[in-house]
Write a protein that holds these residues in place. Structure first.
Motif, PDB file in Angstrom:
ATOM      1  N   UNK A 200       9.148  -0.977  -8.324  1.00 26.95           N
ATOM      2  CA  UNK A 200       9.748  -2.016  -8.456  1.00 26.95           C
ATOM      3  C   UNK A 200      10.803  -2.422  -7.409  1.00 26.95           C
ATOM      4  N   UNK A 201      10.123  -1.789  -5.863  1.00 27.06           N
ATOM      5  CA  UNK A 201      11.040  -2.449  -4.837  1.00 27.06           C
ATOM      6  C   UNK A 201       9.393  -2.560  -3.898  1.00 27.06           C
ATOM      7  N   UNK A 202       9.741  -3.560  -3.149  1.00 21.01           N
ATOM      8  CA  UNK A 202       8.652  -4.333  -2.710  1.00 21.01           C
ATOM      9  C   UNK A 202       8.229  -3.127  -1.065  1.00 21.01           C
ATOM     10  N   UNK A 203       7.241  -2.656  -1.076  1.00 18.86           N
ATOM     11  CA  UNK A 203       7.582  -2.454   0.844  1.00 18.86           C
ATOM     12  C   UNK A 203       6.308  -2.474   1.264  1.00 18.86           C
ATOM     13  N   UNK A 204       6.305  -3.047   2.314  1.00 22.40           N
ATOM     14  CA  UNK A 204       4.860  -3.805   3.721  1.00 22.40           C
ATOM     15  C   UNK A 204       4.192  -2.646   3.136  1.00 22.40           C
ATOM     16  N   UNK A 205       3.135  -3.835   3.351  1.00 24.98           N
ATOM     17  CA  UNK A 205       1.443  -2.663   3.280  1.00 24.98           C
ATOM     18  C   UNK A 205       1.131  -2.711   4.895  1.00 24.98           C
ATOM     19  N   UNK A 206       0.434  -1.793   5.501  1.00 23.61           N
ATOM     20  CA  UNK A 206      -0.417  -1.683   6.553  1.00 23.61           C
ATOM     21  C   UNK A 206      -1.726  -2.151   6.415  1.00 23.61           C
ATOM     22  N   UNK A 207      -2.065  -2.925   5.391  1.00 20.00           N
ATOM     23  CA  UNK A 207      -3.507  -3.480   4.859  1.00 20.00           C
ATOM     24  C   UNK A 207      -3.358  -3.866   3.909  1.00 20.00           C
ATOM     25  N   UNK A 208      -4.253  -4.683   3.835  1.00 22.51           N
ATOM     26  CA  UNK A 208      -4.698  -5.016   1.962  1.00 22.51           C
ATOM     27  C   UNK A 208      -5.779  -4.584   1.111  1.00 22.51           C
ATOM     28  N   UNK A 209      -6.334  -3.321   1.840  1.00 19.29           N
ATOM     29  CA  UNK A 209      -6.637  -2.500   1.465  1.00 19.29           C
ATOM     30  C   UNK A 209      -6.264  -1.531   0.657  1.00 19.29           C
ATOM     31  N   UNK A 210      -4.960  -1.252   1.483  1.00 17.85           N
ATOM     32  CA  UNK A 210      -4.266   0.550   0.969  1.00 17.85           C
ATOM     33  C   UNK A 210      -3.154  -0.090  -0.063  1.00 17.85           C
ATOM     34  N   UNK A 211      -3.591  -1.324  -0.678  1.00 17.33           N
ATOM     35  CA  UNK A 211      -2.502  -1.731  -1.606  1.00 17.33           C
ATOM     36  C   UNK A 211      -2.854  -1.932  -3.232  1.00 17.33           C
ATOM     37  N   UNK A 212      -1.432  -1.071  -4.404  1.00 22.72           N
ATOM     38  CA  UNK A 212      -2.479  -0.932  -5.562  1.00 22.72           C
ATOM     39  C   UNK A 212      -1.552  -1.621  -6.481  1.00 22.72           C
ATOM     40  N   UNK A 213      -0.288  -1.507  -6.453  1.00 20.96           N
ATOM     41  CA  UNK A 213       0.109  -2.549  -6.866  1.00 20.96           C
ATOM     42  C   UNK A 213       0.406  -3.450  -6.457  1.00 20.96           C
ATOM     43  N   UNK A 214      -0.021  -4.367  -6.306  1.00 27.29           N
ATOM     44  CA  UNK A 214       0.565  -5.863  -5.629  1.00 27.29           C
ATOM     45  C   UNK A 214       1.153  -6.833  -5.987  1.00 27.29           C
ATOM     46  N   UNK A 215       1.826  -7.020  -4.744  1.00 29.34           N
ATOM     47  CA  UNK A 215       3.159  -7.952  -5.018  1.00 29.34           C
ATOM     48  C   UNK A 215       3.063  -8.874  -3.181  1.00 29.34           C
TER      49      UNK A 215
END
Length: 253
Positions: A129-144
């Motif tokens: 429940x804390x947003x984190x920057x992602x390295x790429x769109x492909x690496x995201x599992x729980x999107x916000x």
């Protein structure tokens, strides 16, 4: 296809807002400007009218949630397919509108939002429940993601009310969390927007005022999990202290 674009503006002339210039150039997009301005020298109603946009004054800065609720109330009885949320400081390429018109309104769409220095700030990864920057769109599992450029199927906006305890921060994360709870789909729209990231402060007083807003919003979002709010506020204090070279930020109440 009927598209509404809602742009909340704060103490800016519309001519200074790249998202306003982009939306008003689209013949099939009805733009609604919601003005949260407190600067009396900023008079946007006439410019909005000349551009064919609808205009709604909040008579002061009532916060983002109240502005969105007012916009959704105004649009509730009107037919349409999409409501697009626009920040006043985001570059929206024509490609965004072209791609949106090809999409079926069966999911919430998040474009890729970049800062001027090439950092991707949305979509992001939600961890514990804390947003984190992602390295790429492909690496995201729980999107916000953030509000800027978010396209919402209008049927969802017709039944949703934003939590008005949230003044500015986490309004977007709370919306997406609520949508996921009801089983709504969220997809990435493969187009890049560019935003002047408002959290990057250079003035001490402005930074402290922004920090006060963040603190209130984080405590409202996390509720009885206040340790998460305190943790995130402390992290932001450290970042500000280094950014501004002002260690006294750490002791700011």
């Amino acid at each position: 296809m009927r598209i509404y674009a809602v742009m909340v503006v704060y103490n800016k002339h519309l001519s200074e807002c790249p998202s306003f210039c982009s939306a008003k150039s689209q013949s099939d997009v009805q733009l609604l400007v919601v003005d949260n301005s407190t600067d009396e020298s900023v008079q946007n109603q006439e410019e909005a009218r000349q551009a064919g946009a609808w205009f709604l004054s909040m008579n002061g800065n009532k916060g983002l949630s109240k502005a969105y609720n007012a916009a959704f109330d105004m649009l509730r009885e009107k037919p349409g397919d999409w409501i697009v949320l626009l920040d006043d400081d985001t570059e929206i390429p024509d490609e965004y509108w072209v791609k949106l018109r090809t999409e079926s309104p069966d999911a919430i769409l998040l474009p890729v939002v970049m800062t001027a220095n090439g950092k991707m700030i949305s979509p992001a990864e939600m961890k514990h429940d804390i947003p984190h920057l992602a390295q790429s769109t492909e690496s995201i599992t729980e999107i916000t993601g953030i509000n800027s450029g978010m396209a919402i199927p209008k049927r969802l906006a017709d039944t949703y009310t934003y939590d008005e305890r949230l003044f500015l921060d986490y309004v977007d994360h709370q919306f997406l969390k609520d949508m996921k709870r009801t089983g709504e789909k969220i997809r990435i729209l493969s187009v890049k927007l560019y935003q002047e990231f408002s959290a990057e402060q250079t003035d001490l007083e402005s930074a402290l005022q922004r920090l006060r807003i963040q603190r209130r919003d984080l405590h409202a979002y996390y509720g009885n999990r206040s340790w998460k709010a305190r943790y995130l506020v402390f992290k932001r204090k450290i970042r500000l202290a280094f950014q501004l070279k002002k260690p006294e930020v750490l002791w700011h109440g």
